[in-house]
Design a protein around this motif. Structure first.
Motif, mmCIF file in Angstrom:
data_model
loop_
_atom_site.group_PDB
_atom_site.id
_atom_site.type_symbol
_atom_site.label_atom_id
_atom_site.label_comp_id
_atom_site.label_asym_id
_atom_site.label_seq_id
_atom_site.Cartn_x
_atom_site.Cartn_y
_atom_site.Cartn_z
ATOM 1 N N VAL A 505 0.809 -1.226 0.000
ATOM 2 C CA VAL A 505 0.000 0.000 0.000
ATOM 3 C C VAL A 505 0.838 1.271 0.000
ATOM 4 C CG1 VAL A 505 -1.970 -1.118 1.095
ATOM 5 C CG2 VAL A 505 -0.262 -0.010 2.540
ATOM 6 N N GLU A 506 2.125 1.160 0.425
ATOM 7 C CA GLU A 506 2.947 2.372 0.455
ATOM 8 C C GLU A 506 4.416 1.994 0.594
ATOM 9 O OE1 GLU A 506 2.593 6.870 2.233
ATOM 10 O OE2 GLU A 506 1.608 5.246 3.327
ATOM 11 N N SER A 507 5.288 2.840 0.013
ATOM 12 C CA SER A 507 6.736 2.708 0.154
ATOM 13 C C SER A 507 7.259 4.008 0.752
ATOM 14 C CB SER A 507 7.386 2.431 -1.198
ATOM 15 O OG SER A 507 8.784 2.359 -1.073
ATOM 16 N N LEU A 508 8.082 3.902 1.808
ATOM 17 C CA LEU A 508 8.502 5.085 2.554
ATOM 18 C C LEU A 508 9.994 5.041 2.856
ATOM 19 C CD1 LEU A 508 5.747 4.844 5.319
ATOM 20 C CD2 LEU A 508 5.742 6.518 3.476
ATOM 21 N N PRO A 509 10.650 6.204 2.981
ATOM 22 C CA PRO A 509 12.002 6.211 3.551
ATOM 23 C C PRO A 509 11.901 5.955 5.056
ATOM 24 C CG PRO A 509 11.286 8.453 3.047
ATOM 25 C CD PRO A 509 10.211 7.540 2.538
ATOM 26 N N ALA A 510 12.706 5.036 5.575
ATOM 27 C CA ALA A 510 12.579 4.630 6.983
ATOM 28 C C ALA A 510 12.768 5.796 7.941
ATOM 29 C CB ALA A 510 13.586 3.524 7.296
ATOM 30 N N ALA A 511 13.704 6.674 7.640
ATOM 31 C CA ALA A 511 14.017 7.768 8.556
ATOM 32 C C ALA A 511 12.906 8.813 8.628
ATOM 33 C CB ALA A 511 15.325 8.442 8.142
ATOM 34 N N GLN A 512 12.010 8.819 7.632
ATOM 35 C CA GLN A 512 10.911 9.800 7.637
ATOM 36 C C GLN A 512 9.544 9.126 7.639
ATOM 37 O OE1 GLN A 512 13.415 10.622 4.846
ATOM 38 N NE2 GLN A 512 14.532 11.547 6.562
ATOM 39 N N MET A 513 9.451 7.956 8.290
ATOM 40 C CA MET A 513 8.160 7.259 8.301
ATOM 41 C C MET A 513 7.053 8.139 8.861
ATOM 42 S SD MET A 513 8.449 3.193 9.156
ATOM 43 C CE MET A 513 9.566 3.294 10.546
ATOM 44 N N ASN A 514 7.334 8.784 9.994
ATOM 45 C CA ASN A 514 6.299 9.590 10.641
ATOM 46 C C ASN A 514 5.835 10.736 9.746
ATOM 47 O OD1 ASN A 514 5.857 8.605 13.459
ATOM 48 N ND2 ASN A 514 8.065 8.842 13.548
ATOM 49 N N GLU A 515 6.788 11.399 9.079
ATOM 50 C CA GLU A 515 6.446 12.577 8.282
ATOM 51 C C GLU A 515 5.903 12.201 6.906
ATOM 52 O OE1 GLU A 515 9.446 11.925 9.518
ATOM 53 O OE2 GLU A 515 9.665 13.318 11.202
ATOM 54 N N SER A 516 6.382 11.093 6.342
ATOM 55 C CA SER A 516 6.064 10.778 4.939
ATOM 56 C C SER A 516 4.828 9.909 4.755
ATOM 57 C CB SER A 516 7.266 10.074 4.282
ATOM 58 O OG SER A 516 8.418 10.887 4.353
ATOM 59 N N ALA A 517 4.395 9.204 5.786
ATOM 60 C CA ALA A 517 3.279 8.263 5.628
ATOM 61 C C ALA A 517 2.004 8.995 5.227
ATOM 62 C CB ALA A 517 3.062 7.496 6.927
ATOM 63 N N GLU A 518 1.377 8.525 4.158
ATOM 64 C CA GLU A 518 0.135 9.134 3.680
ATOM 65 C C GLU A 518 -1.047 8.178 3.765
ATOM 66 O OE1 GLU A 518 0.795 10.555 -0.251
ATOM 67 O OE2 GLU A 518 2.249 12.102 0.364
ATOM 68 N N HIS A 519 -0.808 6.882 3.539
ATOM 69 C CA HIS A 519 -1.909 5.928 3.567
ATOM 70 C C HIS A 519 -2.443 5.797 5.009
ATOM 71 C CE1 HIS A 519 -4.139 2.154 3.134
ATOM 72 N NE2 HIS A 519 -4.084 2.350 1.823
ATOM 73 N N PRO A 520 -3.773 5.755 5.203
ATOM 74 C CA PRO A 520 -4.326 5.637 6.566
ATOM 75 C C PRO A 520 -3.793 4.439 7.336
ATOM 76 C CG PRO A 520 -6.059 6.139 5.000
ATOM 77 C CD PRO A 520 -4.825 5.882 4.185
ATOM 78 N N TYR A 521 -3.550 3.327 6.632
ATOM 79 C CA TYR A 521 -3.046 2.131 7.308
ATOM 80 C C TYR A 521 -1.603 2.328 7.772
ATOM 81 C CZ TYR A 521 -1.700 -2.685 8.216
ATOM 82 O OH TYR A 521 -1.239 -3.828 8.811
ATOM 83 N N SER A 522 -0.790 3.010 6.982
ATOM 84 C CA SER A 522 0.581 3.307 7.395
ATOM 85 C C SER A 522 0.566 4.180 8.653
ATOM 86 C CB SER A 522 1.349 4.032 6.280
ATOM 87 O OG SER A 522 1.380 3.268 5.095
ATOM 88 N N ARG A 523 -0.301 5.175 8.652
ATOM 89 C CA ARG A 523 -0.395 6.054 9.827
ATOM 90 C C ARG A 523 -0.885 5.285 11.042
ATOM 91 N NH1 ARG A 523 -2.707 9.712 6.062
ATOM 92 N NH2 ARG A 523 -4.758 9.503 7.047
#
Length: 553
Positions: A505-523
């Protein structure tokens, strides 16, 4: 202050080693538990947490015995009771919730029969009354379909539901004291929240006292009033939960808190790496279980997965239990043949089934499994376990192979003499290091790590992560890290894939997970990681965004 419900004084528990030598594993421990209070026992593996907790039931593991002191539970000294008298206490005065609920249930009996069994053993109430009380507990523990879930078998409910059902089994006899033995260790973060919330609600409503055994300080922060810190069978520090978390006094407590937050690590991507073919490339991968029909598996798990990794980087894969994380690792490794899609390593196509891959392809991609206990042959010494891949991949024999076994043990920071031992003679952390050394014996380029720190305590897991980082720098390895522990993924990975119900559902940089997450499930996943704050769970319950995400997952 009221009379303590539990009063432990000068407790000594001994054990007999394999050589017949007697040793003290719990040394002169004293503490009290007040009615309605939850006390946490924390410390690394081997600190004596579970041994002390079990002794409150008058129980010792094979080879151990209570050799001194007293354990006052209400009006009775547990150490002076006969075994039949202790048996009468269990389930009524004191009860136990195990780490693995799956191991606590009989797979051939319905859940209701097992939950109310203690009421029949102790003649506590008629069956209709027991069943009605069980349904009340199911409802209090926020279990789905509380009126009918008892008619299911254990395999027909999820891991989180089974853990709450084991709590119902422990609570139905109205005990004064409940022992929680790491009951959320094997659960993913969102399931853990549901279980912790249910435990806390029931305990607060009943006024029961509790002993919570754990190495996870963030979990302890949500449930415990007071913390007892243990090391090598001795108490190092005792204090209120907030005081211990905010201002630990003992150096060992400070070490535990420091280990809770692994130092973030970013691998170094060389300029050459970018010009090379990816170390791993996955295109349109779909996999599942059961016979393949019409080009698809009978039970589809993964659907159309796409990603790639550069050499020398680390990729994390996160998601709840059942999201397909481990299935993805097995499909990449060829243990579970995919039914659709392609997998490439350094530009070379890998066959779906590992038996069709060349020896060099097998060598370059290794997998390390979650449970070293089941991954290592208990009948083989460590020397034989490490020698096998050396012979298979490199044709090593004799003195050369022996020297390489010693080198491998040194690489994972284990003494050479350990090669003569059996896996059962090693600690959990040592076994996982051997498990990893076996993968290193192949001299791989990429290692798939499937929850390799989830069964380890905080200090040992932190040491394991440091080892992985050192080996990566020395050997130029890449890691694909499967985990439900987001702090671990953040500490070791460059990028993160978020999986939900077999889809990416989403691909993120690990160091910015909190800031970069957009999908509701990631959050949802990121918000569900417990914090070292006793108010975290209470505040979470009033988070409307999280509540919406929990309903929509």
């Amino acid at each position: 202050m009221s009379q303590p419900l539990v009063s432990v004084r000068d407790l000594v528990i001994g054990a007999v080693t394999d050589s017949g030598r007697e040793v003290e594993i719990i040394r002169h421990v004293s503490f009290d538990i007040q009615p309605g209070e939850i006390v946490a026992l924390i410390g690394e593996s081997g600190s004596g947490k579970t041994t002390i907790a079990l002794s409150l039931m008058g129980h010792c593991r094979p080879g151990c015995s209570i050799n001194g002191g007293s354990i006052q539970l209400g009006a009775q000294d547990v150490t002076k009771l006969t075994e039949p008298q202790r048996a009468r206490l269990r389930g009524t005065e004191v009860s136990y919730i195990p780490q693995s609920a799956a191991a606590a249930f009989n797979p051939s009996q319905r859940i209701m029969d097992q939950v109310i069994e203690i009421t029949d053993i102790h003649n506590l109430m008629p069956r209709p009354e027991a069943e009605a009380k069980a349904v009340e507990l199911f409802r209090a523990l926020a279990l789905p379909e509380p009126d009918s879930i008892g008619q299911r078998y254990p395999h027909q409910v999820s891991g989180g539901q089974l853990q709450r059902l084991s709590a119902a089994m422990a609570l139905i006899g109205d005990p004064q004291l409940v022992i929680f033995d790491e009951p959320t260790t094997a659960l993913d973060v969102t399931t853990q929240i549901e279980v912790l919330r249910a435990f806390r609600s029931v305990m607060q409503g009943s006024g029961m006292a509790g002993v919570y055994v754990s190495h996870d300080l963030a979990v302890v922060a949500q449930v415990a009033d007071r913390i007892i810190v243990l090391k090598e069978g001795q108490i190092q520090e005792v204090g209120m939960t907030r005081d211990i978390l905010d201002a630990p006094q003992h150096p060992y407590t400070q070490e535990l808190l420091a280990a809770f937050k692994p130092v973030p690590f970013a691998s170094v991507k060389s300029p050459v790496a970018k010009a090379e073919a990816p170390i791993l490339e996955v295109n349109n991968l779909s996999a599942g279980y059961g016979p393949t029909r019409s080009g698809e598996a009978e039970f589809k798990v993964l659907d159309n997965i796409n990603f790639q990794m550069e050499r020398g980087t680390n990729l994390g894969v996160i998601g709840e239990s059942g999201s397909g994380k481990s299935t993805l690792a097995r499909a990449v490794a060829g243990i579970l043949p995919r039914y659709k899609g392609d997998v490439f390593s350094q530009g070379e196509a890998l066959s779906p089934d590992l038996k069709d891959r060349s020896k060099d392809q097998l060598r370059r991609l290794q997998i390390v499994f979650q449970l070293a206990d089941t991954a290592l042959n208990p009948a083989q010494p460590i020397d034989s376990i490490l020698s096998r891949p050396l012979k298979f991949y490199h044709g090593m024999t004799g003195k050369a192979r022996e020297r390489r076994v010693i080198e491998l043990l040194d690489m994972v920071q284990l003494p050479a003499a350990m090669r003569h031992r059996l896996p059962g003679e090693l600690s959990g952390g040592q076994k996982q290091r051997v498990n990893f050394a076996r993968a290193l014996a192949a001299e791989p380029d990429l290692i798939l790590c499937d929850e390799i720190t989830s069964a380890l305590d905080t200090v040992v897991a932190a040491a394991m992560l440091d080892l992985l980082k050192d080996l990566q720098r020395d050997l130029g390895l890449s890691y694909m890290f499967i985990s439900h522990d987001l702090s671990t993924v953040e500490a070791i990975c460059d990028d993160v894939l978020v999986m939900l119900k077999g889809e990416l559902v989403e691909s993120l940089p690990a160091a910015q997970m909190n800031e970069s997450a957009e999908h509701p499930y990631s959050r949802l996943l990121i918000s569900s990681v417990p914090k070292l704050d006793p108010d975290w769970l209470a505040n979470l319950e009033h988070n409307p965004e999280l509540a919406k995400a929990m309903q929509g997952r």
